[in-house]
Design a protein around this motif. Structure first.
Motif, PDB file in Angstrom:
ATOM      1  N   THR A  37       0.826  -1.207   0.000  1.00  0.00           N
ATOM      2  CA  THR A  37       0.000   0.000   0.000  1.00  0.00           C
ATOM      3  C   THR A  37       0.865   1.263   0.000  1.00  0.00           C
ATOM      4  OG1 THR A  37      -1.776  -1.140   1.174  1.00  0.00           O
ATOM      5  CG2 THR A  37      -1.772   1.285   1.258  1.00  0.00           C
ATOM      6  N   PHE A  38       1.932   1.243   0.820  1.00  0.00           N
ATOM      7  CA  PHE A  38       2.796   2.419   0.929  1.00  0.00           C
ATOM      8  C   PHE A  38       3.971   2.374  -0.047  1.00  0.00           C
ATOM      9  CE2 PHE A  38       0.586   2.506   4.983  1.00  0.00           C
ATOM     10  CZ  PHE A  38       0.284   3.850   5.110  1.00  0.00           C
ATOM     11  N   GLN A  39       3.955   1.354  -0.908  1.00  0.00           N
ATOM     12  CA  GLN A  39       4.958   1.219  -1.965  1.00  0.00           C
ATOM     13  C   GLN A  39       6.388   1.194  -1.403  1.00  0.00           C
ATOM     14  OE1 GLN A  39       4.014   4.440  -4.681  1.00  0.00           O
ATOM     15  NE2 GLN A  39       2.443   3.220  -5.724  1.00  0.00           N
ATOM     16  N   VAL A  40       6.564   0.367  -0.380  1.00  0.00           N
ATOM     17  CA  VAL A  40       7.902   0.143   0.178  1.00  0.00           C
ATOM     18  C   VAL A  40       8.178  -1.351   0.143  1.00  0.00           C
ATOM     19  CG1 VAL A  40       7.807   2.173   1.666  1.00  0.00           C
ATOM     20  CG2 VAL A  40       7.024  -0.026   2.545  1.00  0.00           C
ATOM     21  N   SER A  41       9.434  -1.713  -0.015  1.00  0.00           N
ATOM     22  CA  SER A  41       9.802  -3.125  -0.037  1.00  0.00           C
ATOM     23  C   SER A  41       9.730  -3.710   1.363  1.00  0.00           C
ATOM     24  CB  SER A  41      11.216  -3.294  -0.602  1.00  0.00           C
ATOM     25  OG  SER A  41      12.169  -2.645   0.226  1.00  0.00           O
ATOM     26  N   THR A  42       9.612  -5.018   1.460  1.00  0.00           N
ATOM     27  CA  THR A  42       9.510  -5.690   2.753  1.00  0.00           C
ATOM     28  C   THR A  42      10.581  -6.760   2.865  1.00  0.00           C
ATOM     29  OG1 THR A  42       7.821  -7.114   1.761  1.00  0.00           O
ATOM     30  CG2 THR A  42       7.054  -5.281   3.125  1.00  0.00           C
ATOM     31  N   THR A  43      11.229  -6.784   4.019  1.00  0.00           N
ATOM     32  CA  THR A  43      12.264  -7.782   4.316  1.00  0.00           C
ATOM     33  C   THR A  43      11.823  -8.605   5.512  1.00  0.00           C
ATOM     34  OG1 THR A  43      14.017  -6.315   3.514  1.00  0.00           O
ATOM     35  CG2 THR A  43      14.679  -8.132   4.933  1.00  0.00           C
ATOM     36  N   ILE A  44      11.907  -9.897   5.385  1.00  0.00           N
ATOM     37  CA  ILE A  44      11.542 -10.801   6.480  1.00  0.00           C
ATOM     38  C   ILE A  44      12.819 -11.217   7.196  1.00  0.00           C
ATOM     39  CG2 ILE A  44      10.306 -12.876   7.139  1.00  0.00           C
ATOM     40  CD1 ILE A  44       8.551 -10.854   5.741  1.00  0.00           C
ATOM     41  N   GLU A  45      12.913 -10.908   8.479  1.00  0.00           N
ATOM     42  CA  GLU A  45      14.088 -11.286   9.263  1.00  0.00           C
ATOM     43  C   GLU A  45      13.886 -12.655   9.905  1.00  0.00           C
ATOM     44  OE1 GLU A  45      15.988  -7.309  11.043  1.00  0.00           O
ATOM     45  OE2 GLU A  45      13.980  -7.690  11.826  1.00  0.00           O
ATOM     46  N   VAL A 102       6.827 -16.973   2.953  1.00  0.00           N
ATOM     47  CA  VAL A 102       6.855 -15.519   2.761  1.00  0.00           C
ATOM     48  C   VAL A 102       6.965 -15.171   1.273  1.00  0.00           C
ATOM     49  CG1 VAL A 102       7.762 -15.065   5.052  1.00  0.00           C
ATOM     50  CG2 VAL A 102       9.361 -15.384   3.154  1.00  0.00           C
ATOM     51  N   ARG A 103       7.563 -16.082   0.479  1.00  0.00           N
ATOM     52  CA  ARG A 103       7.610 -15.853  -0.964  1.00  0.00           C
ATOM     53  C   ARG A 103       6.199 -15.846  -1.528  1.00  0.00           C
ATOM     54  NH1 ARG A 103       6.784 -17.890  -5.513  1.00  0.00           N
ATOM     55  NH2 ARG A 103       6.021 -19.810  -4.566  1.00  0.00           N
ATOM     56  N   ALA A 104       5.369 -16.799  -1.062  1.00  0.00           N
ATOM     57  CA  ALA A 104       3.996 -16.893  -1.539  1.00  0.00           C
ATOM     58  C   ALA A 104       3.180 -15.664  -1.130  1.00  0.00           C
ATOM     59  CB  ALA A 104       3.333 -18.166  -1.002  1.00  0.00           C
ATOM     60  N   LEU A 105       3.551 -15.067   0.012  1.00  0.00           N
ATOM     61  CA  LEU A 105       2.836 -13.875   0.476  1.00  0.00           C
ATOM     62  C   LEU A 105       3.273 -12.606  -0.248  1.00  0.00           C
ATOM     63  CD1 LEU A 105       2.673 -14.412   4.360  1.00  0.00           C
ATOM     64  CD2 LEU A 105       0.839 -14.730   2.693  1.00  0.00           C
ATOM     65  N   GLY A 106       4.400 -12.681  -0.965  1.00  0.00           N
ATOM     66  CA  GLY A 106       4.845 -11.534  -1.736  1.00  0.00           C
ATOM     67  C   GLY A 106       5.931 -10.698  -1.094  1.00  0.00           C
ATOM     68  N   ALA A 107       6.677 -11.257  -0.124  1.00  0.00           N
ATOM     69  CA  ALA A 107       7.770 -10.504   0.491  1.00  0.00           C
ATOM     70  C   ALA A 107       8.873 -10.252  -0.530  1.00  0.00           C
ATOM     71  CB  ALA A 107       8.329 -11.269   1.693  1.00  0.00           C
ATOM     72  N   SER A 108       9.598  -9.174  -0.374  1.00  0.00           N
ATOM     73  CA  SER A 108      10.638  -8.793  -1.336  1.00  0.00           C
ATOM     74  C   SER A 108      11.975  -9.441  -1.031  1.00  0.00           C
ATOM     75  CB  SER A 108      10.819  -7.263  -1.344  1.00  0.00           C
ATOM     76  OG  SER A 108       9.598  -6.604  -1.533  1.00  0.00           O
TER      77      SER A 108
END
Length: 523
Positions: A465-473, A484-490
Motif C-alpha cells: 500500500t505504501f509502496q515500500v519493499s519488505t524484508t523478512i528477518e 513468505v515468498r507466496a505472500l509476496g515478500a521482497s
C-alpha cells in the motif's frame, strides 16, 4: 476576669500589681511612724514616710510595667521565631509546585523509620512511580503543560492514597509513596493497581487532553538498611525493570536486580574505553531477494571483543551505550566503518546500518552521514539507514526533517523490527520510508500460529500500500522462505542464507556465482 476587663493589657496588670506591692512598704513605714509617734507623744507622719508613700508605689509600678513590657516583647519574638521556623520547615519539606511533601520530607520520614527498633514489627513498603512520555509533554506541549500534568498527578495520587500512605514528589516526574504500616505483598499489589487506575482517565491540560501511564518500582525497608539511599536504590532498580514492560506496570525488587545492575555498571565503565582501545568490530549478514536469491545488501552488526569476557553481542551493551551517551561516538564509528568496507563490494550491493534515535538528536548527524559517504566514495543509494519504531518518540519534527534530508541525498530508510512496537498507520504516512523489516519473532511462529501468519500478511500488504519493499528477518528454514515468498515478500535475511560473517567473508559470498549460493539451514 474583672481585672482583665478593666486592664486588658498584661503590662497594665503588671503595673497595678507593682503599685500594690510598692504600697506595702510605705504602709509599713506609716505603721512604724504611728507607733513611734504614740510612744513619743508626737502625732503626724515623717517627711521620709510621706515621700515613700507617694514615690515607692509609683516606682514599683513603673518597674513592673517595664518588666511586663520586656516579657511581652520576648514572648512575641519567641512566637514569631516559632512561626518562622514552622513556615521554613513547611517550605523545606513541601514541593513548591505540587504542594505535597518533597524529597527532604521523605528523607526525614525514612530516617525516622530506619531508626533502631522501628522495623522490627514488619516491613515498610516504598513505591517509586515514574511517568511515561513526560519528556514528550515538555517538548511538544511546553513546560507549563508539564507542570500542569505534575500538579494534576500529585492531586490524584494524594486522593487515591489518602489513609493508605504518604505521597512525595522526589523530583522531575518521579513520585514516591511510603505505605503506612507493614502491608502484605498482596496489599502492595492492590495499592499498585489503585495507582495505575488513576491513569485510566486523561489529564485535562491547558494545551488539551493528554493520556499517559506510569511505571512503579516497589522496595521494602529492611532493618539492616544503613542509609536512606539503599532503599531508594532498590526501588529505582525495580522501577527500571518496570519501565521495560509495555503499559502501566509494577515490579517488586529482587536481589538479582542488584547483581544485574553491577554487571551493567561494569559494562558502562568498560564501554568508555572500548572504542579507543579498538575492541569493536563489524560482522555482516546478507539480505537476498526472495525470488532471485541474489545478495542485495548486508546488514552491519556491531560486536565487542572484550579482553576478559570474550565476544559480547550488541543486545548486551547497546542499552548501556544509549544510557551513557556513548551511542553517539560508537554509532558514528559503525557508520564510517561500514561505508569504508562496503565500497569494496561490487555495486550495487548495499550496506544497512542501524541508527539509534539519540543519534538523530545530534544536529551534526546528517552532515556526518554525507561526509562518511564522500570519504568512502560510496554511492548514497547503497546505504540504508535502519531505524526502529522508538524514534517516533524522539522529537517528530527533527526525525522527519532528518529522514527527509537523508532521502533527498539518496540514502534509503528502513523501519526495523516492525510489528513489535507502537507504530501506527499515521507514522507510516508521516515519515519517509523505503523499506519495512518484519521482526524475527513473527517469522519464528508464523507457520504454527495463524494469528502471527495473518500479521505477517497484513504487514506485507501495508508495504504494498505504501509502496515500500519488505524484508523478512529470521528466516531459518526453506518452509519459512517459501511461505513468505507466496505472500509476496521482497527480501529475506536469516541463518538459512548465512550467519553474520566478517568483511572478508562478505566479499567471499559475493564472489560466488548466484546459482551456487547455497541456502542452508542452521541444522
Amino acid at each position: 476576669m474583672m481585672l482583665k476587663a478593666f486592664l486588658p493589657k498584661s503590662e497594665q496588670r503588671y503595673a497595678a500589681a507593682g503599685t500594690v506591692i510598692g504600697a506595702l512598704f510605705p504602709a509599713i513605714c506609716i505603721v512604724y511612724d504611728r507607733l513611734n509617734s504614740d510612744a513619743a507623744g508626737v502625732a503626724g507622719m515623717s517627711t521620709a514616710t510621706a515621700a515613700a508613700a507617694v514615690l515607692v508605689p509609683l516606682i514599683c509600678g513603673a518597674l513592673f510595667f517595664q518588666g511586663a513590657r520586656a516579657r511581652s516583647r520576648l514572648v512575641r519574638e519567641l512566637e514569631l521565631r516559632r512561626k518562622t521556623e514552622e513556615d521554613l520547615s513547611c517550605v523545606v519539606h513541601t514541593d513548591q509546585l505540587t504542594g505535597i511533601p518533597n524529597r527532604v520530607a521523605l528523607e526525614r520520614d525514612l530516617r525516622e523509620r530506619l531508626s533502631a527498633g522501628k522495623l522490627s514489627a514488619g516491613r515498610t513498603a516504598l513505591l517509586m512511580l515514574d511517568l511515561d512520555r513526560f519528556k514528550f509533554v515538555n517538548d511538544s506541549m511546553g513546560h507549563d503543560a508539564g507542570d500542569e500534568l505534575l500538579v494534576a498527578l500529585g492531586q490524584r495520587l494524594a486522593q487515591a492514597m489518602s489513609g493508605v500512605g504518604t505521597v512525595y514528589r522526589l523530583g522531575g516526574d518521579e513520585f514516591v509513596i511510603l505505605v503506612a504500616g507493614t502491608p502484605s505483598d498482596g496489599k502492595v499489589d492492590d495499592i499498585c493497581l489503585t495507582i495505575k487506575s488513576i491513569f485510566a482517565d486523561s489529564f485535562q491540560l491547558s494545551a488539551g487532553q493528554f493520556w499517559t501511564g506510569g511505571s512503579i518500582g516497589v522496595a521494602y525497608l529492611e532493618p539492616e538498611d544503613a542509609s536512606i539511599s539503599a532503599v531508594l536504590k532498590r526501588a529505582d532498580l525495580a522501577l527500571y525493570k518496570a519501565k521495560d514492560i509495555a503499559g502501566n506496570s509494577h515490579v517488586v525488587y529482587e536481589t538479582e536486580m542488584a547483581e544485574e545492575a553491577t554487571r551493567q555498571g561494569e559494562i558502562e565503565y568498560d564501554l568508555s574505553r572500548a572504542l579507543a582501545a579498538g575492541e569493536f568490530f563489524l560482522e555482516y549478514q546478507p539480505i537476498v531477494g526472495i525470488e532471485s536469491r541474489v545478495v542485495r545488501s548486508f546488514e552491519a552488526l556491531i560486536r565487542w571483543r572484550h579482553p576478559e569476557k570474550g565476544i559480547i553481542p550488541p543486545d548486551h551493551f547497546i542499552g548501556a551505550a544509549e544510557k551513557t551517551g556513548l551511542i553517539l561516538p560508537i554509532g558514528n564509528w559503525v557508520l564510517r566503518t561500514a561505508c569504508l568496507e562496503a565500497v569494496r563490494w561490487p555495486a550495487p550491493t548495499g550496506v544497512a546500518v542501524n541508527v539509534a534515535g539519540d543519534q538523530f538528536k545530534d544536529r551534526a548527524f546528517v552532515p556526518y552521514v554525507r561526509a562518511c559517504l564522500a570519504e568512502a566514495g560510496l554511492a548514497p543509494g547503497r546505504l540504508t539507514i535502519e531505524v526502529t519504531e522508538s524514534i517516533f518518540y524522539v522529537d517528530a519534527d527533527i526525525i522527519s526533517a532528518s529522514l527527509s534530508e537523508l532521502r533527498a541525498h539518496g540514502v534509503r530508510i528502513a523501519l526495523d523490527d516492525f510489528g513489535i512496537g507502537f507504530s501506527s498507520i499515521n507514522n507510516l504516512r508521516r515519515f519517509p520510508l523505503d523499506q519495512l523489516k518484519v521482526d524475527r519473532s513473527f517469522t519464528k511462529s508464523m507457520l504454527g500460529n495463524q494469528r502471527d501468519a495473518e500479521i505477517v500478511d497484513i504487514i506485507l500488504q501495508l508495504g504494498n500500500t505504501f509502496q515500500v519493499s519488505t524484508t523478512i528477518e529470521g528466516i531459518e528454514t526453506e518452509g519459512q522462505m517459501e511461505f513468505v515468498r507466496a505472500l509476496g515478500a521482497s527480501e529475506a535475511q536469516g541463518f538459512l542464507i548465512s550467519r553474520p560473517v566478517s568483511a572478508e567473508g562478505a566479499i567471499a559470498i559475493l564472489q560466488r556465482e548466484p546459482e551456487k549460493l547455497v541456502l542452508r539451514s542452521i541444522s
